[in-house]
Design an enzyme around this catalytic site. Structure first.
Site, PDB file in Angstrom:
ATOM      1  N   ASN A  97      44.756  37.279   9.324  1.00 32.89           N
ATOM      2  CA  ASN A  97      44.975  37.328   7.882  1.00 32.89           C
ATOM      3  C   ASN A  97      43.591  37.467   7.251  1.00 32.89           C
ATOM      4  O   ASN A  97      42.815  36.514   7.246  1.00 32.89           O
ATOM      5  CB  ASN A  97      45.668  36.059   7.392  1.00 32.89           C
ATOM      6  CG  ASN A  97      45.867  36.047   5.891  1.00 32.89           C
ATOM      7  OD1 ASN A  97      45.373  36.903   5.171  1.00 32.89           O
ATOM      8  ND2 ASN A  97      46.594  35.052   5.409  1.00 32.89           N
ATOM      9  N   ARG A 139      42.526  37.345   4.405  1.00 32.21           N
ATOM     10  CA  ARG A 139      42.238  36.448   3.282  1.00 32.21           C
ATOM     11  C   ARG A 139      41.880  35.033   3.733  1.00 32.21           C
ATOM     12  O   ARG A 139      41.468  34.212   2.933  1.00 32.21           O
ATOM     13  CB  ARG A 139      43.440  36.412   2.336  1.00 32.21           C
ATOM     14  CG  ARG A 139      43.717  37.786   1.717  1.00 32.21           C
ATOM     15  CD  ARG A 139      44.726  37.718   0.640  1.00 32.21           C
ATOM     16  NE  ARG A 139      44.171  36.922  -0.452  1.00 32.21           N
ATOM     17  CZ  ARG A 139      44.836  36.589  -1.533  1.00 32.21           C
ATOM     18  NH1 ARG A 139      46.081  36.969  -1.667  1.00 32.21           N
ATOM     19  NH2 ARG A 139      44.283  35.865  -2.470  1.00 32.21           N
ATOM     20  N   CYS A 140      42.030  34.763   5.026  1.00 35.51           N
ATOM     21  CA  CYS A 140      41.766  33.433   5.578  1.00 35.51           C
ATOM     22  C   CYS A 140      40.347  33.394   6.162  1.00 35.51           C
ATOM     23  O   CYS A 140      40.003  34.206   7.019  1.00 35.51           O
ATOM     24  CB  CYS A 140      42.800  33.137   6.666  1.00 35.51           C
ATOM     25  SG  CYS A 140      42.438  31.671   7.641  1.00 35.51           S
ATOM     26  N   SER A 141      39.554  32.439   5.715  1.00 38.77           N
ATOM     27  CA  SER A 141      38.168  32.355   6.183  1.00 38.77           C
ATOM     28  C   SER A 141      38.092  32.085   7.692  1.00 38.77           C
ATOM     29  O   SER A 141      37.244  32.640   8.384  1.00 38.77           O
ATOM     30  CB  SER A 141      37.390  31.294   5.411  1.00 38.77           C
ATOM     31  OG  SER A 141      37.928  30.008   5.657  1.00 38.77           O
TER      32      SER A 141
END
Length: 142
Positions: A35, A37-39
């Protein structure tokens, strides 16, 4: 995909040279359920890329895994479906999953329908898998 060539090996004095089959790329394909958007997912991707691994990146929110794929991942992780749920996700609360007792099959179906509920990132290497929390955890299966 793999280019097979014959490579001449060095020979010992008095011994004939022999030909062996050599693959042009012996690296295994490692799959990252990602994902962007996930750090933690981005950090895991960087970690894998820094090691020069051959990657299959699956943006699982755009291309959700099938129920069979989720089952295979669970088997490789050695965990139950409820252990793969991302409990901090808003959708988890919206569905009231904290207070619901659901079967493994029902939880897998929910993850297929709502892939945002799947813990991330997941790295699969052959018959092993790891959740990248922390990202360095995936190094154990490489």
């Amino acid at each position: 995909m793999h280019q097979n060539t014959l490579a001449k090996t060095s020979c010992t004095e008095g011994q004939p040279a022999r030909l062996e089959r050599a693959d042009s790329d012996r690296r295994k394909l490692v799959t990252l359920y990602h994902n962007p958007r996930c750090s933690k997912s981005r950090q895991t991707l960087q970690l894998l890329e820094a090691r020069g691994l051959k990657l299959n990146i699956v943006e699982y929110l755009k291309t959700p895994p099938s129920a069979a794929a989720v089952k295979a991942i669970l088997k490789k992780l050695g965990i139950k479906p409820h252990d793969l749920l991302l409990r901090g996700e808003a959708r988890y609360a919206e569905l009231g999953l904290k207070d619901r007792e659901l079967s493994d099959e029902a939880l897998i179906a929910l993850m297929v329908e709502n892939p945002i509920l799947i813990e991330r990132p997941i790295v699969v290497n052959g018959n092993k898998a790891a959740i990248g929390r922390p990202p360095e955890k995936v190094l154990e299966i490489l």
